[in-house]
Each structure stands twice: as structure tokens, then as C-alpha cells.
Design a protein around this motif. Sequence first.
Motif, PDB file in Angstrom:
ATOM      1  N   GLY A 221       0.822  -1.227   0.130  1.00  0.00           N
ATOM      2  CA  GLY A 221       0.093   0.171  -0.164  1.00  0.00           C
ATOM      3  C   GLY A 221       0.806   1.196   0.143  1.00  0.00           C
ATOM      4  N   LYS A 222       2.017   1.245  -0.409  1.00  0.00           N
ATOM      5  CA  LYS A 222       2.947   2.377  -0.232  1.00  0.00           C
ATOM      6  C   LYS A 222       2.284   3.655  -1.424  1.00  0.00           C
ATOM      7  CE  LYS A 222       6.676   0.533  -3.179  1.00  0.00           C
ATOM      8  NZ  LYS A 222       6.208  -0.698  -3.556  1.00  0.00           N
ATOM      9  N   THR A 223       1.944   3.132  -2.698  1.00  0.00           N
ATOM     10  CA  THR A 223       1.384   3.884  -3.803  1.00  0.00           C
ATOM     11  C   THR A 223       0.006   4.337  -2.942  1.00  0.00           C
ATOM     12  OG1 THR A 223       2.448   2.845  -5.368  1.00  0.00           O
ATOM     13  CG2 THR A 223       0.980   4.118  -5.975  1.00  0.00           C
ATOM     14  N   SER A 224      -0.619   3.659  -2.594  1.00  0.00           N
ATOM     15  CA  SER A 224      -2.051   4.057  -2.099  1.00  0.00           C
ATOM     16  C   SER A 224      -1.948   5.265  -0.800  1.00  0.00           C
ATOM     17  CB  SER A 224      -2.658   2.678  -1.449  1.00  0.00           C
ATOM     18  OG  SER A 224      -3.083   1.880  -2.531  1.00  0.00           O
ATOM     19  N   LEU A 225      -0.908   4.803   0.052  1.00  0.00           N
ATOM     20  CA  LEU A 225      -0.718   5.946   1.058  1.00  0.00           C
ATOM     21  C   LEU A 225      -0.310   7.265   0.378  1.00  0.00           C
ATOM     22  CD1 LEU A 225      -0.728   6.833   3.950  1.00  0.00           C
ATOM     23  CD2 LEU A 225       1.727   5.648   4.055  1.00  0.00           C
ATOM     24  N   ALA A 226       0.504   7.277  -0.549  1.00  0.00           N
ATOM     25  CA  ALA A 226       1.013   8.386  -1.145  1.00  0.00           C
ATOM     26  C   ALA A 226      -0.096   9.030  -1.895  1.00  0.00           C
ATOM     27  CB  ALA A 226       2.005   7.964  -2.319  1.00  0.00           C
ATOM     28  N   GLN A 227      -1.087   8.212  -2.535  1.00  0.00           N
ATOM     29  CA  GLN A 227      -2.376   8.896  -3.187  1.00  0.00           C
ATOM     30  C   GLN A 227      -3.269   9.468  -2.140  1.00  0.00           C
ATOM     31  OE1 GLN A 227      -2.787   5.380  -6.118  1.00  0.00           O
ATOM     32  NE2 GLN A 227      -3.617   7.075  -7.116  1.00  0.00           N
ATOM     33  N   GLN A 228      -3.335   8.849  -0.888  1.00  0.00           N
ATOM     34  CA  GLN A 228      -4.145   9.479  -0.020  1.00  0.00           C
ATOM     35  C   GLN A 228      -3.646  11.032   0.558  1.00  0.00           C
ATOM     36  OE1 GLN A 228      -5.894   6.577   2.802  1.00  0.00           O
ATOM     37  NE2 GLN A 228      -5.369   8.060   4.684  1.00  0.00           N
ATOM     38  N   VAL A 229      -1.996  11.027   0.677  1.00  0.00           N
ATOM     39  CA  VAL A 229      -1.492  11.993   0.955  1.00  0.00           C
ATOM     40  C   VAL A 229      -1.866  13.264  -0.158  1.00  0.00           C
ATOM     41  CG1 VAL A 229       0.525  13.288   1.335  1.00  0.00           C
ATOM     42  CG2 VAL A 229       0.052  11.047   2.405  1.00  0.00           C
ATOM     43  N   ILE A 230      -1.890  12.714  -1.444  1.00  0.00           N
ATOM     44  CA  ILE A 230      -2.011  13.805  -2.537  1.00  0.00           C
ATOM     45  C   ILE A 230      -3.421  14.244  -2.352  1.00  0.00           C
ATOM     46  CG2 ILE A 230      -2.385  13.456  -4.840  1.00  0.00           C
ATOM     47  CD1 ILE A 230      -0.101  11.636  -5.226  1.00  0.00           C
ATOM     48  N   LEU A 231      -4.475  13.382  -2.351  1.00  0.00           N
ATOM     49  CA  LEU A 231      -5.763  13.688  -1.934  1.00  0.00           C
ATOM     50  C   LEU A 231      -5.978  14.992  -0.869  1.00  0.00           C
ATOM     51  CD1 LEU A 231      -7.897  10.620  -2.831  1.00  0.00           C
ATOM     52  CD2 LEU A 231      -7.466  12.424  -4.484  1.00  0.00           C
ATOM     53  N   ASN A 232      -5.293  14.728   0.035  1.00  0.00           N
ATOM     54  CA  ASN A 232      -5.317  15.480   1.246  1.00  0.00           C
ATOM     55  C   ASN A 232      -4.836  17.032   1.051  1.00  0.00           C
ATOM     56  OD1 ASN A 232      -6.697  13.728   2.921  1.00  0.00           O
ATOM     57  ND2 ASN A 232      -4.960  12.934   3.900  1.00  0.00           N
ATOM     58  N   ALA A 233      -3.708  16.949   0.243  1.00  0.00           N
ATOM     59  CA  ALA A 233      -3.082  18.200  -0.288  1.00  0.00           C
ATOM     60  C   ALA A 233      -3.821  18.785  -1.205  1.00  0.00           C
ATOM     61  CB  ALA A 233      -1.527  17.827  -0.933  1.00  0.00           C
ATOM     62  N   LEU A 234      -4.381  18.118  -2.064  1.00  0.00           N
ATOM     63  CA  LEU A 234      -5.443  18.780  -3.084  1.00  0.00           C
ATOM     64  C   LEU A 234      -6.754  19.464  -2.508  1.00  0.00           C
ATOM     65  CD1 LEU A 234      -5.480  16.047  -5.960  1.00  0.00           C
ATOM     66  CD2 LEU A 234      -4.120  18.225  -5.834  1.00  0.00           C
ATOM     67  N   LYS A 235      -7.324  18.694  -1.479  1.00  0.00           N
ATOM     68  CA  LYS A 235      -8.035  19.263  -0.542  1.00  0.00           C
ATOM     69  C   LYS A 235      -7.943  20.630   0.127  1.00  0.00           C
ATOM     70  CE  LYS A 235     -10.552  14.859   0.092  1.00  0.00           C
ATOM     71  NZ  LYS A 235     -10.668  13.706   1.064  1.00  0.00           N
ATOM     72  N   LYS A 236      -6.605  20.858   0.472  1.00  0.00           N
ATOM     73  CA  LYS A 236      -6.068  22.152   1.079  1.00  0.00           C
ATOM     74  C   LYS A 236      -5.683  23.037  -0.161  1.00  0.00           C
ATOM     75  CE  LYS A 236      -4.491  20.480   5.578  1.00  0.00           C
ATOM     76  NZ  LYS A 236      -4.799  21.653   6.217  1.00  0.00           N
ATOM     77  N   GLU A 237      -6.021  22.779  -1.160  1.00  0.00           N
ATOM     78  CA  GLU A 237      -5.578  23.411  -2.540  1.00  0.00           C
ATOM     79  C   GLU A 237      -4.191  23.719  -2.670  1.00  0.00           C
ATOM     80  OE1 GLU A 237      -7.773  27.201  -2.465  1.00  0.00           O
ATOM     81  OE2 GLU A 237      -9.921  26.142  -2.745  1.00  0.00           O
ATOM     82  N   TYR A 238      -3.246  22.756  -2.281  1.00  0.00           N
ATOM     83  CA  TYR A 238      -1.874  22.834  -2.570  1.00  0.00           C
ATOM     84  C   TYR A 238      -1.862  22.236  -3.969  1.00  0.00           C
ATOM     85  CZ  TYR A 238      -1.542  23.663   2.628  1.00  0.00           C
ATOM     86  OH  TYR A 238      -1.570  24.144   3.977  1.00  0.00           O
ATOM     87  N   GLY A 239      -0.844  22.642  -4.633  1.00  0.00           N
ATOM     88  CA  GLY A 239      -0.254  22.060  -6.022  1.00  0.00           C
ATOM     89  C   GLY A 239       0.323  20.705  -5.803  1.00  0.00           C
ATOM     90  N   VAL A 240       0.093  19.818  -6.650  1.00  0.00           N
ATOM     91  CA  VAL A 240       0.873  18.352  -6.405  1.00  0.00           C
ATOM     92  C   VAL A 240       1.167  18.146  -7.979  1.00  0.00           C
ATOM     93  CG1 VAL A 240       0.429  16.184  -5.850  1.00  0.00           C
ATOM     94  CG2 VAL A 240      -0.650  17.733  -4.607  1.00  0.00           C
ATOM     95  N   LEU A 241       2.662  17.321  -7.889  1.00  0.00           N
ATOM     96  CA  LEU A 241       3.281  16.783  -8.764  1.00  0.00           C
ATOM     97  C   LEU A 241       3.481  15.301  -8.753  1.00  0.00           C
ATOM     98  CD1 LEU A 241       4.318  16.721 -12.055  1.00  0.00           C
ATOM     99  CD2 LEU A 241       6.613  17.594 -10.784  1.00  0.00           C
ATOM    100  N   PHE A 242       2.641  14.437  -9.252  1.00  0.00           N
ATOM    101  CA  PHE A 242       3.027  13.291  -9.010  1.00  0.00           C
ATOM    102  C   PHE A 242       3.905  12.444 -10.225  1.00  0.00           C
ATOM    103  CE2 PHE A 242       0.432   8.731  -8.634  1.00  0.00           C
ATOM    104  CZ  PHE A 242       1.802   8.317  -8.018  1.00  0.00           C
TER     105      PHE A 242
END
Length: 426
Positions: free
Chosen positions: A200-221
Amino acid sequence: MELMQFTNIEAEQAILGLLIMHNDALQKVSDILKVDHFATESHQKIYDEILKKVNQEGVLADYVTMAPFFKTLPEGFEYLNHLANCTHWHSTRDYALSLIQLSEKRKLVAGFHEMIVLLETKTTSDVVAKTQDLISSVDSESSEVEIFDGEQMEQSLLDGWKDGSSNIIIPTGINKLDVMLNGGFTVDKLYTIGAAPGTGKTSLAQQVILNALKKEYGVLFVSMEMERKNIFARFLASFSSINPFRIVINNIFKHELDKFDNALKEWNKLKPNYFMTEKGHLTLKQIENALKRKLKASPIKLMVVDYIQIMQLRDAKNMNEASLIKENVNGLKDLATKYHVSVVALSQLTKDNLGGKPGLKALKGSGGIAEDSHCVINLWTDSEDDNQKSNKLVNVEVAKNRNGPLGNLVVNFDGEFNRFTENNNF
């Protein structure tokens, strides 16, 4: 294409004239502007003389002290009068940055001319390698080192409070883990998530990505393994609880249509701040270039690299794998501080540590991963058989944490919908 096409003599004159009339302005440009950034030999010599007088001799480089030097130049003493009338105080650093860009373009033009000549005698792979080295060498900031005094360090902290960058915290969504991380991931730090495949390492990373996006932070995957359609399907699955494989093949049941529509609406709110790559085995320089391009248009605060061991290794013929991996990880750490982003790098574990508590030494390929990361989070299951299950308990260990405590916890992992949730029984 002529090299002198990429010059701005007026900007060079403006900077030199200002530095001679006001030596205090040197601190605005000396950290980035070098002698060879000037296009003409005379301007290079003038700037070099200014640096020598101020930094080495400890004297003013003003109209009086520079006069004897100008008499040795082809342009003569009168050129000093001309420069003194070309000063532009407010644009000094902007002019310096423009000169650096022009210098890099001249270097590229000269280098590409050389590559064309080499094509006649060298193999394509040799020319490509030299071209990559040329492009990698053209970076106006990567090799520069700034020295900050106490007042500047204090000001950087105050600036962080003022502009809010000190308040940028991206939660993992696992409360107990976030407590150990003082709220979550922060900028200027490299976080490594280590796990065996299927843990689940990628899944945890994607969960962090979604949390960043919800705070309106820009994300590069930076995805070097998964295709964008599969990543997108996993995001939608997290919102809708619809199997991501069925989303990819458009096999959505009628009773799920409302959930799917709501998931799309949720994603539409987040997608303006989300960017990703879809190319395998990128080099560190390619990753940096991708980040730089997006930063010009969007304030990226989180970059996820999936994953360390498949980053392309530079000059692999002359270095062992462990050294190359360490070089890449150290480079990712530098990107975090250089561009003020939170970097999350995913890592495989060695085959000997696919079951049971892994520890720092289990990160595949190099002890340098643990050494250079600010924080290492390892995921593992109690047995390899558990990795094959969709719903399972996953152990989480904060194995290294420069800004907080170490510790272990157990969480629920729903592999079908890529979600981690709290487990209050442990």
C-alpha cells in the motif's frame, strides 16, 4: 545561429554601472551572477575586478579605485563614465537573472554545434549521453551555494510566518501517524515510504495527494510505473467505492451511477492543482526539470516520486547501484529545500524483508535512502500471505523522524479502494 544573438549588452552595462556606483548592490546579485555569465570579455574582466576589490581586498570598487583598471581595457577610461550613466537600481537582480538565462542559451548553442560535429564520428548513444550532460550542466541555480548570516536566517523564519509557508502541513489521514509527524508532511523535507509490493505504499501516497489537493496545494505526481488512467481510476475509486478496474473498462453498474457522478464532481474540484508525469525511468535532472516547469505556472507544494529504485541511474558504468541510488535520493532531498516542496519518495524493500518488521536497513539498494531522508515510514504485514489479501491489517513504523518521535501503529488497509483508516484495537 550566432552566439551573440543571445546577449543583452545594455543589461550588462546597467549592472556593472550600478555595482561601481553602489557596492552595496553586490549582495543582490553576487550569489547567482558569475563572471562567465557576461557575454563580452571586457565585461567579464570588469565584474571580476569588482569582486576582487570588494571580496578579496576589502576595499571599495568605486569610480576612483576602478579608474586605473579601466585604463587597461580596450574601451579605455571613458567607458567608466559611460557605465556610470547606465545605472538602474530597481532591476538589478532581474537583469542578473536575464543574463544568466542568456548565458545558458549561449552555452547550449555552442554545445549543440559541437554535438552536430560529433555526429560525424561518434555513435548516436555517445552523442545522446554528451547532450544529456550538456543539458544537465545548464542550470542557473543547482550548483550555487548561498551563505546566510544570522539576520537573514531570522528573516527567513519571519517570512515563513508572514507568507504562510510555515503553516503548510499535509496530513496522511491516519491520525496517530499525523501526531508523530507533528500534523503531517511539511515543505523542505524528504519523506520516504518503504514497503513490499501490495502493501500500500502507492495508496498511502495517493491518500496524501488527495489531502494536499483538498487544501488547494499544488501536487506533482512523478509516476514511473503506473499509467495515468489507472491512477485516475484509483482516485475515483477512493471517492466512489467502485472497483478501479471496473472504472477503467467502463463496467459501472446502474445503481452505482450516482456515486460515480459524485466522485467525478469531487475530482473536478481538485484537478486544477494536480499534475503528473507518465514516463518510466526518469533521471533526477528530468524530474527537476518537470518540477521547475510546473512551478512557473502553479505553486507546487507536494511532489511524489514513485519509486526510487526505478529512477534512471546516471553513469551506471562507473558507479555501483548503491552509490547511484544514494546520489538520486540526496538529489531529491536537495529538490525539497531548493524549491520549498514536500517530497515523498516511495521505496521497495529487499526480498529478505517482505514479511515482518523491516527496519531502515531493509530499504532496497542503499543505506543512503535512510541516511538522506528526513523521515522514513515503513509499511509491512505480518506475513507474505497477507499481502495477497484485499482487506488487511498493515503495520506502520516511523523508523526515522528528525522532527518528532519514532513509533509503531497498526492500520486498516482497503486495497480495493486504496484507503487507509484507523484501527482502534491496537
